[in-house]
Design a protein around this motif. Structure first.
Motif: not given
Length: 290
Positions: A234-237, A240-247
């Motif tokens: 959950a912490a990884s998901a 900020d970098d994970t969210l920015q890559k996805r969006s």
């Protein structure tokens, strides 16, 4: 997670019926929506913007807090929240005075649906869970738990508990004066430097979540095999970098407000492994490469 073993908190406010059909309005809504837009344009995570705005403007809000009743015991998700919250209260009531000589004053947790009024302004469910320092309350739309599993691929009871205890971590920061100190520093620096301070604040809340998990496992045996992995996932998901890559497909580190996936995992593990608030030294260390 053996969450049923946790003590049921009486500090959960069920405002879900009041939130049905609520629409944002007034100055608070403009601040929230514009803030979310700016964060999105910079490549950041708009879901977290209200937490950031609340940190930056605690005590400045003019909205009255949401009101409601205690949630029914037959509601399984509300019961889960109440028992996790109760366990955080027991943990921090013992740890805070032992380490800091401060007394723990429990936060209220408000369950809402669609929209809610807080001392930090009006908010829709799109902003995700948040803590408002202005009224010292955690706000949670339970639909976020579905989002956590479906959109962020972070299923499990412990992943959901992590969301709650992270926000309670912000309450600890308010009680200790950390949030106020950060707001004062942010007022006199650049946007990039203010974002960096926000990252340190968020990573410390992650670390505090890990401290709670340490004691939930060692003292009350609430954790089961695989729970720690759920929390780390959950912490990884929601890094900020994970969210920015996805969006957006691109990562803009200067716009980070919560920290990278690696940073969030590192500090959660730091708290979990050491089990002490004093281990959460995010304002004293180089956090660029954990």
């Amino acid at each position: 997670m053996r969450w049923q073993l946790g003590r049921r908190s009486g500090n959960v406010v069920d405002a879900r019926s009041a939130g049905r059909g609520m629409r944002l309005g007034g100055v608070g809504s403009i601040v929230v929506l514009l803030g979310a837009l700016v964060v999105w344009m910079l490549g950041g995570n708009p879901l977290a913007v209200l937490s950031l705005l609340g940190t930056a403007g605690a005590g400045a809000g003019t909205e009255a807090p949401a009101t409601g009743t205690e949630p029914p015991a037959e509601d399984p998700q509300a019961e889960f929240v109440a028992r996790v919250l109760g366990d955080t209260e027991d943990t921090w009531a013992a740890l805070l005075p032992a380490e800091t000589h401060a007394q723990y004053v429990p936060a209220k947790l408000v369950l809402f649906r669609e929209g809610v009024r807080s001392a930090c302004g009006m908010a829709s469910a799109a902003v995700g869970p948040f803590y408002c320092p202005g009224d010292r309350r955690v706000y949670l739309d339970l639909s976020f738990f579905d989002e956590l599993e479906r959109r962020f691929a972070a299923p499990g009871d412990f992943a959901r508990a992590y969301v709650i205890v992270h926000e309670v971590g912000h309450h600890i920061q308010t009680l200790l004066g950390t949030s106020e100190q950060v707001r004062a520093k942010q007022a006199g620096v650049s946007d990039a430097q203010a974002n960096q301070l926000s990252v340190r604040l968020e990573l410390q809340a992650d670390c505090y979540a890990g401290v709670w998990a340490h004691h939930a496992k060692s003292q009350r045996n609430l954790l089961e095999p695989g729970d720690l992995e759920e929390g780390l996932n959950a912490a990884s998901a929601i890094g900020d970098d994970t969210l920015q890559k996805r969006s957006r497909g691109v990562v803009v580190p200067e716009s980070f407000t919560h920290g990278s996936a690696a940073q969030r995992v590192h500090w959660f593990k730091q708290g979990f492994e050491q089990g002490r608030l004093s281990a959460c030294t995010t304002f004293e260390e180089d956090i660029a490469t954990p």
